[in-house]
Write a protein that holds these residues in place. Sequence first.
Motif, mmCIF file in Angstrom:
data_model
loop_
_atom_site.group_PDB
_atom_site.id
_atom_site.type_symbol
_atom_site.label_atom_id
_atom_site.label_comp_id
_atom_site.label_asym_id
_atom_site.label_seq_id
_atom_site.Cartn_x
_atom_site.Cartn_y
_atom_site.Cartn_z
ATOM 1 N N ILE A 158 5.536 -4.203 -2.728
ATOM 2 C CA ILE A 158 5.963 -4.863 -1.558
ATOM 3 C C ILE A 158 4.745 -4.981 -0.624
ATOM 4 O O ILE A 158 4.240 -5.991 -0.015
ATOM 5 N N VAL A 159 3.938 -3.722 -0.521
ATOM 6 C CA VAL A 159 2.821 -3.989 0.271
ATOM 7 C C VAL A 159 1.822 -4.969 -0.100
ATOM 8 O O VAL A 159 1.349 -5.758 0.661
ATOM 9 N N MET A 175 -3.065 -18.096 -1.273
ATOM 10 C CA MET A 175 -2.372 -17.068 -2.091
ATOM 11 C C MET A 175 -2.976 -16.826 -3.513
ATOM 12 O O MET A 175 -3.812 -17.641 -3.848
ATOM 13 N N PRO A 176 -2.750 -15.822 -4.209
ATOM 14 C CA PRO A 176 -3.441 -15.802 -5.626
ATOM 15 C C PRO A 176 -3.028 -16.711 -6.596
ATOM 16 O O PRO A 176 -1.932 -17.481 -6.130
ATOM 17 N N ALA A 177 -3.612 -16.658 -7.592
ATOM 18 C CA ALA A 177 -3.274 -17.643 -8.826
ATOM 19 C C ALA A 177 -1.813 -17.773 -9.007
ATOM 20 O O ALA A 177 -1.055 -16.762 -8.709
ATOM 21 N N PRO A 178 -1.204 -18.910 -9.273
ATOM 22 C CA PRO A 178 0.326 -18.989 -9.495
ATOM 23 C C PRO A 178 0.965 -17.921 -10.563
ATOM 24 O O PRO A 178 1.830 -17.329 -10.265
ATOM 25 N N LEU A 179 0.064 -17.786 -11.600
ATOM 26 C CA LEU A 179 0.398 -16.777 -12.659
ATOM 27 C C LEU A 179 0.762 -15.336 -12.015
ATOM 28 O O LEU A 179 1.665 -14.841 -12.111
ATOM 29 N N ARG A 180 -0.392 -14.924 -11.136
ATOM 30 C CA ARG A 180 -0.312 -13.649 -10.634
ATOM 31 C C ARG A 180 0.817 -13.520 -9.732
ATOM 32 O O ARG A 180 1.433 -12.617 -9.473
ATOM 33 N N THR A 181 0.914 -14.598 -8.922
ATOM 34 C CA THR A 181 2.042 -14.386 -7.720
ATOM 35 C C THR A 181 3.212 -14.349 -8.553
ATOM 36 O O THR A 181 4.210 -13.528 -8.279
ATOM 37 N N ALA A 182 3.649 -15.167 -9.498
ATOM 38 C CA ALA A 182 4.702 -15.099 -10.467
ATOM 39 C C ALA A 182 5.137 -13.604 -11.069
ATOM 40 O O ALA A 182 6.120 -13.061 -10.936
ATOM 41 N N VAL A 183 4.127 -13.018 -11.448
ATOM 42 C CA VAL A 183 3.966 -11.583 -11.952
ATOM 43 C C VAL A 183 4.541 -10.472 -10.857
ATOM 44 O O VAL A 183 5.192 -9.909 -10.860
ATOM 45 N N TYR A 184 3.897 -11.065 -9.605
ATOM 46 C CA TYR A 184 4.359 -10.097 -8.488
ATOM 47 C C TYR A 184 5.741 -10.198 -8.281
ATOM 48 O O TYR A 184 6.197 -9.155 -8.049
ATOM 49 N N VAL A 185 6.300 -11.466 -8.300
ATOM 50 C CA VAL A 185 7.661 -11.528 -8.051
ATOM 51 C C VAL A 185 8.600 -10.846 -9.014
ATOM 52 O O VAL A 185 9.657 -10.223 -8.679
ATOM 53 N N ASN A 187 7.851 -8.567 -11.239
ATOM 54 C CA ASN A 187 7.628 -7.036 -10.866
ATOM 55 C C ASN A 187 8.567 -6.508 -9.864
ATOM 56 O O ASN A 187 9.235 -5.371 -10.236
ATOM 57 N N LEU A 188 8.613 -7.048 -8.864
ATOM 58 C CA LEU A 188 9.271 -6.703 -7.531
ATOM 59 C C LEU A 188 10.707 -6.625 -7.894
ATOM 60 O O LEU A 188 11.413 -5.618 -7.882
ATOM 61 N N PHE A 189 11.478 -7.697 -8.670
ATOM 62 C CA PHE A 189 12.616 -7.806 -8.995
ATOM 63 C C PHE A 189 12.928 -6.695 -9.924
ATOM 64 O O PHE A 189 13.907 -5.859 -9.960
ATOM 65 N N ALA A 190 11.887 -6.445 -11.124
ATOM 66 C CA ALA A 190 12.247 -5.737 -12.106
ATOM 67 C C ALA A 190 12.268 -4.065 -11.657
ATOM 68 O O ALA A 190 13.252 -3.196 -12.033
ATOM 69 N N VAL A 191 11.176 -3.928 -10.891
ATOM 70 C CA VAL A 191 11.235 -2.451 -10.178
ATOM 71 C C VAL A 191 12.475 -2.094 -9.589
ATOM 72 O O VAL A 191 13.190 -1.211 -9.570
ATOM 73 N N ALA A 192 12.939 -3.141 -8.742
ATOM 74 C CA ALA A 192 13.995 -2.752 -7.825
ATOM 75 C C ALA A 192 15.353 -2.785 -8.816
ATOM 76 O O ALA A 192 15.962 -1.527 -8.401
#
Length: 1673
Positions: A158-159, A175-185, A187-192
């Motif tokens: 989240i941070v 914003m960071p590269a689209p690929l990385r942004t996608a991974v972030y999103v 990641n957040l859903f998976a971890v949650a």
Amino acid sequence: MTVCGGTSLTTLSDACVRCFWAAVVPTALVGLILLAAIPPVHALFRIVHKPFTDFLSLQEAEALLAGEDNVAEDDEEAQVPLWRTLILSTVSLIECLLWVGVGCYTLVINPEDKWSGVRDFLVAATWFYATLRPVVWPTATAPPDLLSLFSAHLILGIVTFFGHLYDRYVYAMPMPAPLRTAVYVINLFAVAGLLVLVLNMPLAIPSKRISREEIGKSVSPEDYTTVWGWVSFRWVIPLLEKGTYNTLNEEDIWKLSPTMQARPLHIKFSRSSVKLLKRLWQANSQSLILDFVLTYVSVVFNYAGPFFLKRILDALDTSKTGPIPEKRALAFVYAFLAFLSALCKAQSDAQHLWYGRRAATRIRTELMTAIYDKALKRKDFSGIVDKDAAEKKAKPPGAKEDAKADEPKAGADIGKIVNLMAGDANRISMTTSAMYFVYGAPFEILIASIFLYQLLGWSAFAGFVVLILSWPLNNFAARRSIRIQKGVSTARDKRMGVLNELISAVKFIKFFAWEDRWIQRVLDAREVEMQWMIKSRVNSVCFSLIWTCAPILVSVTSFFVYIARGNELTIGTAFTAIALYQMVRAPLNVIPAWIVQILQSKVALDRITTYLDEDEVDEQVSTIKKGRMPPSTETETGLGIVNGTFKWNEVEEKKDDKDKGKGKDNGKINGTNGSEAATSAADETETAVDDASVMSAGFSSAADHRFELRDINVMFPEAQLTLITGPTASGKTALLMALLGELTTLEGRIVMSKNPSKVDEHGLSQTISYAAQSPWLRHQSIKDNILFGYPYDEERYKAVVECCALQPDLDMLEDGDATEIGARGVSLSGGQKARVALARAVYAPSKYVLLDDPLSAVDSHTARFLFEKLLRGPLLANRTVILVTHHVELVLPGAHYLVRMLDGRIDTQGTIKDLRASGVLDDIAQVEEIEAHKEEQTVLAEKEEENPNAEIDADANGAQPGTVKEKKKPRKLIEEEHRETGSVKWHIYNTYLKASSYWTWGILFSLVILTQLLGVGEKVWIKIWGEAYGEGSTVPLEHFSYSYRAYAESQHVLDEGLAHFHQTTAVHAPAIPFTTMKIKFPPAQEHPYFYVGIYAAISLSSGLVNILAIITQYTGALRASRILFDKLLKTVVRATMRWHDVTPQGRMLNRFSKDVETVDSSLASTLQQVNSSLALFAVSMLTVIYVFPLFVFPAAILGYFYRRNAIAYLNTGRDIRRMESNTRSPIFANFSELLEGIVTVRAFSAEERFLNDLYTKIDLTTDMWYTFWMTNRWLLLTFDTLGATGILATTLFALSGYVNAGLAGICITSAMSFTNSVYWACRFWTALELDLNSVERVVEYLDLPQEPPAIIESNRPPAYWPSSTSQNKDSMLVVEDLTVKYAPDLPAVLHGVSFTLKAKERVGLLGRTGSGKSTLAMSILRFVDPAGGKIIIDGIDICSIGLHDLRSRITFIPQDATLFSGTLRENLDPFNEHTDAECLDVLYRVQMLTESQATSQRTSREVSRAATPVQPETSGRESTIASVSTSPTEIEGKTVITLDTQVSPGGTNFSQGQRQLIAMARALLRRSAIIVLDEATSSIDFATDAKIQATIREEFNNSMLLTVAHRLRTVIDYDRLIVLDKGELAECDTPLNLIQKEGGIFRSMCLKSGTYAELEAAAKAKAERDAQQASSS
């Protein structure tokens, strides 16, 4: 490779740094987990982990509950659901691959930025661990490592992600590269998702011993809930939902978690043998350490609140810079951080309080079970005389009090032991649950000091000097409070002692019309307690003064020093400093209060330790100490004593072994009859006063002769009947006690081994059963008493009832063997009690049977029947029976061995054959036969008179039977305890308000308002002060008007005086913006002292108002305590006898102890707190709405939730607390019952069963207690969450620009104080309702059915009434057409009885059981009012005068004489109406003193010395009872009875015969014209009985005597006999006429008695004497 291009790793505003931490933290976590798995590290880890391990794990507890010792590890792996493992592993694997992919991609695209790639690989590695963990090591419960890993990923994710968004919004960075942004999103859903999955895994899996369906029904879901359920306390909700709309019952509350249940806890707790304090620490270290750590976490988050608030306000303050998007965005970030820190604080609070409460609950259970367990093992000390009391009397009036007088002493009596369990254990546990005050305070002071130093420099510490100066005062008050606490405890113990005595003898007190004197006696004890309480209150006020003034003086001093050093005190500085001092104030207050609290708990702990260190009986005696033995263990068989010398137990004094006097406590309740060793009740006649009681008054040492059993060598032949016989006081009971191991062994050993698991071929186990001389029965049905916990075997049970001659009795009882026996066997006659106890001893399948004189309480037919059917019958075949008896002739044919005791030695022993051969036997038999014959006379004259039916029995005891009812299920003698439902009714509040006087509350209310006004005044002044600096110097003062830590929690724990404070000081009322009047104030730069001075004045006056409020409240509280206690006492004492018969003593005592204590201590302060918190709530509510009208909307929504939750909590909590009060009583009732019968319980080896019974009872009450606190934790968490939401909403409103910046601060702080006050108002309200529950219980007893008035002023009889010489002497007592019912709806017990008696006539009242003779006697004393007809005494209808006037003029001598603690003089003449000479005279006349003793005491009645020991007399009057049937050698050693002889409560240091004689002496002293005598059946041997009859004939010849007869021979020479049958008058004539009346009831009684000729001769002799008198006159 530099990380992030050399940027410092603490600059979180840099995106790269954020990503760095997002990778490093999880990796470090996984690294640590793996490191801990390496063996050497693992070993180290285990050592560190030791105090954190569970003292009692769930599996272990479940195993111990099931009675297994080894914990079978549950096969957990099999139960892990496959789908969960699959999801965890698959998602983690996908994550791992994604991050590896992203990492490779980064390195390819951007080879020079190596760090970014490495970072991604690190993250991937942590996901790889997460993939393997569920596969390699699957667990069915939530895995802590994955939980922490996923949480770290989520937070850091989240941070990182929102950090990018923030940069984009504020700094317009891409914003960071689209690929990385996608991974972030992703990641957040998976971890949650994974986190949700783990949070829904259970904390523990129930073992096979627990049925899964029951979890949440009867089994507490606490252990098996999910992680989320545990964090949110959701597992409590089902209970709250049920409790909101329904009244809860015991079965609605879940059972405690196995780890908190008494049985497993006690088993594990008692395995350790270190000091008590250390044992408590070992058992609770985990909870206590976590409580400690989490307290600090909570403090940190607590201070984060004001920190973020300051940042938000700075961001809003656009006056200098104009609006900046960065600041605005930051403000939003801070708002969310503040919200999060509030949630974390709520969570850490809930958890640390949960751990603290768990520890407290366990400690309470551990201590209570340890105290009970000790009671089962300690030596029996009952009957010790209160030496202190005697010593105090002997001291000269001005002597100095012994400073150590209230140190804990050994040899605790029943009252004190019950107090240890009720009071002290509870105090220690409460202290534990609130220890966190002590942990948090120093830390808070430290933080505040640092801030202050930054603000004011060294001047800040000038203020602390004031604090240091106030410490000595504080210490003085603290030390004094401990002394006072001891005083209060001692005074309370004494008051409970007097009350206990009063309540147990209330019937007797009513007979003698002594209520007023006893009420006064209790009130005197209560007054002493009240005086201590007043001291305690005064002390509390001193404390409050110190604490209220200290912080104000501190801040003022600091300001003066600050200004004196030449600084300018700006409003910002002043305000911040004041806020900080406000914060320090609470922890500074808490420290001294807590020092006191801890010291008081130490007093309690010492008392318990002293008790737990008392002497115990040997392993031989106590099955608990020995533990279970396998059948094979070969211990020596047989029963006997080798070279034994024994003495009665006494408390050994360390330094000066004063004779603490257990010399001879005969007639003790549990049948450890005193030195009289083993005699029948019939020969309990020696002087049993214990030596010590005389010694202690400082008398001559001639009395220092202790009873000992000396040189005992005896082995009892196996499987045979052995007789023990011997004169009175020769040591027969003592021999049995020695065999049971209940005496102190001075030398030699006992051969006895109890091993219940060893069973011989006849099915008998190697155990002992025992029937005591004065039977101890439990408050259960007759059947349960006989079974005594052994399995029911119908055939055997029937045989036992038959052989113990109980069948006829059971047939007569309406409910048969299901009849409930009251406490101490009330509701059965003496003979019945003896036979029930005998049946219990016979029913138990034990090899050794010890019977202490069971034949003395039955008549000769029954004795023969018992011998034929029982002693020679199949039930006692193959058992070693030891029988104490005088009926040697009767039982010789069946006996094998005989032991004759004399003076504590064995005089003769041997088999019957040998003794007969040597000719000793005839001699013994002859002597004993005389004894036995006497004894028979003593017993009832015929079988029907045995009183088998509950009716007469109650009747004979002067109780009021409610028996005549139609057949139905067995009646409860005792109703279930009443429990109020619903909220506390207004009239309860009103009762209390009225008792403490409405004025008090009026004044208090105005003082509360004044406090709030002064609070506002303080704010106004600070505003004026700020404006006095001119423009540009103002600071939004609202930053600091924030309530810091609410210390009000302490309310439940701190002692009375310390509580009220916390919340009055802690919460700062919000400031209100306003314009000042146009007064010209001087500029502050030049006159700073003026402003500081006025500020100080306002603060001090608000402090003083507070103290006034406290004083007012105390005055009211003391007044209420006094009034309610008076009323309660008088109502209970004057309640009808019927009510006393059906109400257990424990229940009355609970009202007088626990409930009165609540009214005394906590109630008033709780009411005061409710007032304050409601006032605060109102003020903060008004402020918010005034400043910021829009707040009404969020407030309404929050309000709805608040109300809903508060109602759920109030309704549930109230029910649970009420049940807790009710479930507490049985523990103590059961406990005192056990203490009375401890010898019997140990003899039967039944300790284990009693312990299990206690476990159940403790679990029940702890269950209520713990569940209540869990609902409280839920409330705290919910309210804190709601509060945090409210504050967030307000902050967001303020940030969105709806409010101008200046007011934003006020809104936020008001919202804070609003949420705080709601929580406390709710908490205090519940506390109040619970305390009022005590008032409710007291009020319930204020309208008991009362007896008619004691004195009717308009209608008082003349002073001489009733007089034997008045003109009514031929109709002294007239009964006209009397009809009596016990209750309007019950059939009449007496119908139309009429007769007239003359003055000075002696009349016998006879009749079969249930004929109503005792009822008639009782109605003369108006224990039952006539339903029809009337009774006239000496011309006055008894219903027209007051009870006191009636009962004080008629003397009633009941069957069971009761004595009270105090001196013998006080027992004879409680009102001091007679001289010493008269008292000695009556003692002489009832044969308690010989002539020489009486004369010597008359001459030397100066208290200084006692009578000289008596020499055997040769001439004159025959020797006293004290020396009847004793060899001359023994007389010298006998103790002398004087008027100063101390009597122990209940008179247990006198034998039953002596108590009867003292009762006679009382009657002689009163010299009434009418004496009603309920003849005593079996407590007096024949010789004494003959004397008593002689005394009655000689001494009472001026009175009319009405005897309720149980023996024909006592009344055969009376003037007239009245025979009742079925409640009607059947015959009334002279004995001679009745005995000759063909077909008459009296004649048939005489014929059945077997002594017809004797009786007829006596009646004729009487008739001849009368004829002679008539002719001579």
